[in-house]
Design a protein around this motif. Structure first.
Motif, PDB file in Angstrom:
ATOM      1  N   ASN A  84       3.651   5.091   2.158  1.00  0.00           N
ATOM      2  CA  ASN A  84       2.907   3.882   2.417  1.00  0.00           C
ATOM      3  C   ASN A  84       1.548   4.186   3.069  1.00  0.00           C
ATOM      4  O   ASN A  84       0.881   2.958   2.856  1.00  0.00           O
ATOM      5  CB  ASN A  84       3.696   3.150   3.864  1.00  0.00           C
ATOM      6  CG  ASN A  84       4.741   2.369   3.389  1.00  0.00           C
ATOM      7  OD1 ASN A  84       4.900   1.757   2.289  1.00  0.00           O
ATOM      8  ND2 ASN A  84       5.720   2.096   4.314  1.00  0.00           N
ATOM      9  N   ILE A 136       4.742  -0.721  -8.597  1.00  0.00           N
ATOM     10  CA  ILE A 136       4.123  -2.041  -8.201  1.00  0.00           C
ATOM     11  C   ILE A 136       5.402  -3.135  -8.091  1.00  0.00           C
ATOM     12  O   ILE A 136       5.978  -3.035  -9.204  1.00  0.00           O
ATOM     13  CB  ILE A 136       3.119  -2.562  -9.043  1.00  0.00           C
ATOM     14  CG1 ILE A 136       1.963  -1.622  -8.924  1.00  0.00           C
ATOM     15  CG2 ILE A 136       2.650  -3.849  -8.628  1.00  0.00           C
ATOM     16  CD1 ILE A 136       1.314  -1.236  -7.774  1.00  0.00           C
ATOM     17  N   GLY A 139      -3.886  -1.579  11.978  1.00  0.00           N
ATOM     18  CA  GLY A 139      -2.734  -1.483  12.719  1.00  0.00           C
ATOM     19  C   GLY A 139      -2.489  -2.065  14.035  1.00  0.00           C
ATOM     20  O   GLY A 139      -1.685  -1.537  14.878  1.00  0.00           O
TER      21      GLY A 139
HETATM   22  N1  LIG Z   1       3.541  -1.298  -4.306  1.00  0.00           N
HETATM   23  C1  LIG Z   1       3.964  -2.471  -3.853  1.00  0.00           C
HETATM   24  O1  LIG Z   1       4.121  -3.058  -4.981  1.00  0.00           O
HETATM   25  C2  LIG Z   1       3.557  -2.701  -2.637  1.00  0.00           C
HETATM   26  C3  LIG Z   1       3.954  -3.954  -2.076  1.00  0.00           C
HETATM   27  C4  LIG Z   1       3.884  -4.257  -0.652  1.00  0.00           C
HETATM   28  C5  LIG Z   1       3.514  -3.533   0.172  1.00  0.00           C
HETATM   29  N2  LIG Z   1       2.722  -2.151  -0.366  1.00  0.00           N
HETATM   30  C6  LIG Z   1       2.349  -1.199   0.566  1.00  0.00           C
HETATM   31  O2  LIG Z   1       3.205  -0.829   1.670  1.00  0.00           O
HETATM   32  C7  LIG Z   1       2.481  -0.328   2.709  1.00  0.00           C
HETATM   33  C8  LIG Z   1       3.003  -1.164   3.937  1.00  0.00           C
HETATM   34  O3  LIG Z   1       2.640  -2.694   3.757  1.00  0.00           O
HETATM   35  P1  LIG Z   1       3.383  -3.620   4.805  1.00  0.00           P
HETATM   36  O4  LIG Z   1       3.150  -5.128   4.297  1.00  0.00           O
HETATM   37  O5  LIG Z   1       4.589  -3.337   5.268  1.00  0.00           O
HETATM   38  O6  LIG Z   1       2.171  -3.517   5.840  1.00  0.00           O
HETATM   39  P2  LIG Z   1       2.230  -3.292   7.332  1.00  0.00           P
HETATM   40  O7  LIG Z   1       3.093  -1.939   7.750  1.00  0.00           O
HETATM   41  O8  LIG Z   1       2.436  -4.366   8.018  1.00  0.00           O
HETATM   42  O9  LIG Z   1       0.709  -2.986   7.683  1.00  0.00           O
HETATM   43  C9  LIG Z   1       0.114  -1.938   7.597  1.00  0.00           C
HETATM   44  C10 LIG Z   1       0.284  -0.776   8.713  1.00  0.00           C
HETATM   45  O10 LIG Z   1      -0.109   0.307   8.022  1.00  0.00           O
HETATM   46  C11 LIG Z   1      -0.513   1.286   9.191  1.00  0.00           C
HETATM   47  N3  LIG Z   1      -1.703   1.968   9.014  1.00  0.00           N
HETATM   48  C12 LIG Z   1      -3.045   1.525   8.651  1.00  0.00           C
HETATM   49  N4  LIG Z   1      -3.898   2.406   8.799  1.00  0.00           N
HETATM   50  C13 LIG Z   1      -3.128   3.598   8.784  1.00  0.00           C
HETATM   51  C14 LIG Z   1      -3.648   5.132   9.022  1.00  0.00           C
HETATM   52  N5  LIG Z   1      -4.751   5.357   8.609  1.00  0.00           N
HETATM   53  N6  LIG Z   1      -2.651   5.932   9.011  1.00  0.00           N
HETATM   54  C15 LIG Z   1      -1.403   5.632   9.140  1.00  0.00           C
HETATM   55  N7  LIG Z   1      -0.968   4.250   9.267  1.00  0.00           N
HETATM   56  C16 LIG Z   1      -1.964   3.362   9.068  1.00  0.00           C
HETATM   57  C17 LIG Z   1      -0.548   0.504  10.554  1.00  0.00           C
HETATM   58  O11 LIG Z   1       0.671   0.724  11.190  1.00  0.00           O
HETATM   59  P3  LIG Z   1       0.888   1.676  12.323  1.00  0.00           P
HETATM   60  O12 LIG Z   1      -0.033   1.098  13.688  1.00  0.00           O
HETATM   61  O13 LIG Z   1       2.190   1.979  12.739  1.00  0.00           O
HETATM   62  O14 LIG Z   1       0.142   2.995  11.984  1.00  0.00           O
HETATM   63  C18 LIG Z   1      -0.550  -0.851   9.936  1.00  0.00           C
HETATM   64  O15 LIG Z   1       0.219  -1.701  10.733  1.00  0.00           O
HETATM   65  C19 LIG Z   1       0.942  -0.783   2.487  1.00  0.00           C
HETATM   66  O16 LIG Z   1       0.283   0.434   1.947  1.00  0.00           O
HETATM   67  C20 LIG Z   1       0.994  -1.511   1.151  1.00  0.00           C
HETATM   68  O17 LIG Z   1      -0.087  -1.816   0.442  1.00  0.00           O
HETATM   69  C21 LIG Z   1       3.151  -1.870  -1.847  1.00  0.00           C
END
Ligand SMILES: NC(=O)c1ccc[n+]([C@@H]2O[C@H](COP(=O)([O-])OP(=O)(O)OC[C@H]3O[C@@H](n4cnc5c(N)ncnc54)[C@H](OP(=O)(O)O)[C@@H]3O)[C@@H](O)[C@H]2O)c1
Length: 341
Positions: A224, A282, A329
């Motif tokens: 992630n 995706i 975060g």
């Molecule tokens: N491929 C796809 O189709 C798809 C679809 C949906 C989401 N995603 C991806 O899935 C991931 C999670 O998405 P989500 O919607 O569940 O978001 P989320 O976990 O609510 O928010 C993002 C989290 O990333 C962490 N973060 C930010 N910068 C960081 C760093 N430098 N190192 C480590 N952790 C960091 C923070 O959590 P902490 O405070 O716990 O570190 C933040 O709360 C994202 O990368 C998103 O782009 C991809």
């Protein structure tokens, strides 16, 4: 009043409040075949950072001056479209605005799904019962293919994707190790979500702590974040491990390659010698899995086997600040903006 948040300018690096602009105007009316929607909830998601830039990507960027894109739950205020009644609650993609007029089904972005708010809180269709939940389901089960007894590691462990990944992996009999930012999030992952361990990625000794939490190595790493978390994971991979690549949020604001040694040879050598399966995905390519996802996830959520936490912000005008917080975060759970009662 029709209020909307538009992209004021493309950010270079980390976006700021100046990247957005609030605009007001009259509420539009529905024409033939159209509905007028009032936004109740707006989903804020990390992918929106990508839409703010115009570099090569899998999706079109938001135009400068255009309304920011986003998933929404709305109420039908006016309907001249067959199949929709005033008062219906629908899931759509109407973006960062209080109202929208659209012809349902005219384009994929105009698809509207009627929700039954008696089955689950309507906003959950933006999280565990919607796009992030499907992302976790497809990425873990189809690509990660976890088996009972294996070790699964996931970062952003309390976000909508990571929390769901970890809980599904527990249901499949795996040892689950989360990685999250701070003690409160790690506590929540273990005590509320049932993870076996959770490591704070701010720790200086992240790699050593992760090694201790994964004494039998890592069989599935649900990617992630990238960055130093990925660096800590790579040496721990077991032969035949899988890495579904879902997101690399640690690098979304990069303007140039990071300083330091080039670690590509370490990664490639591990992929080769340990026969790793690395696959990016995706979620929109996997809508054929929606039926199975809805059946399984609704069952797990209603049985209390998958728990869900929202981080609610009130008022559309606060969406930009909430989004900036998500990227670093500050959120604790799925970020949703309540736009109207
Ligand atoms: N491929 C796809 O189709 C798809 C679809 C949906 C989401 N995603 C991806 O899935 C991931 C999670 O998405 P989500 O919607 O569940 O978001 P989320 O976990 O609510 O928010 C993002 C989290 O990333 C962490 N973060 C930010 N910068 C960081 C760093 N430098 N190192 C480590 N952790 C960091 C923070 O959590 P902490 O405070 O716990 O570190 C933040 O709360 C994202 O990368 C998103 O782009 C991809």
């Amino acid at each position: 009043m029709h209020r909307r948040v538009v992209l004021a300018q493309r950010p270079v690096g980390v976006p700021t409040l100046d990247s957005f602009r609030l605009e007001d105007g009259p509420v539009p009316t529905a024409g033939d075949g159209e509905v007028l929607l009032q936004t109740l909830y707006l989903s804020l998601d990390p992918y929106m950072r990508g839409r703010m830039s115009d570099g090569p990507s899998y999706a079109e960027p938001v135009a400068v001056g255009g309304v920011m894109v986003g998933g929404t739950v709305s109420r039908v205020l006016e309907s001249k479209a067959a199949g929709f009644q005033v008062g219906d609650v629908v899931l759509g993609n109407t973006g960062w605005q209080t109202h929208a007029v659209m012809k349902p089904g005219a384009t994929p972005m105009n698809s509207l799904v009627k929700l039954d708010p008696k089955l689950a809180p309507a906003s959950w269709s933006l999280g565990v019962l919607g796009m992030p939940g499907l992302t976790a389901y497809v990425g873990l089960l189809d690509l990660g293919q976890p088996k009972a007894g294996e070790t699964v590691v996931v970062a952003s462990a309390t976000g909508p994707v990571g929390a769901t990944v970890g809980q599904i992996a527990k249901l499949k009999g795996c040892r689950v190790v989360g990685i999250a930012g701070g003690a409160a999030k790690c506590d929540f992952a273990v005590k509320e979500l049932g993870f076996d361990a959770c490591i704070d990625h701010h720790r200086e000794d992240l790699a050593a702590a992760l090694g201790e939490a994964c004494p039998k190595g890592i069989d599935v790493y649900f990617e992630n974040v990238g960055g130093k978390v990925l660096q800590a994971v790579v040496p721990l991979f077991n032969t035949g491990a899988r890495m579904p690549v879902c997101g690399v949020i640690a690098w979304y604001n990069l303007t140039r390659l990071p300083e330091g040694p080039d670690l590509t040879p370490v990664l490639m050598r591990n992929i080769l010698t340990k026969r790793l399966k690395v696959q990016g995905f995706i979620v929109s390519d996997h809508y054929d899995r929606l039926g199975a996802f809805h059946r399984d996830m609704a069952g797990w959520v209603h049985a209390g086997q998958v728990k869900y936490r929202e981080d609610l912000t009130l008022g559309l005008e606060n969406a930009p600040a909430a989004f900036l917080g998500l990227l670093k975060g500050s959120n604790f759970g799925k970020v949703v903006v309540q736009v109207a009662e």
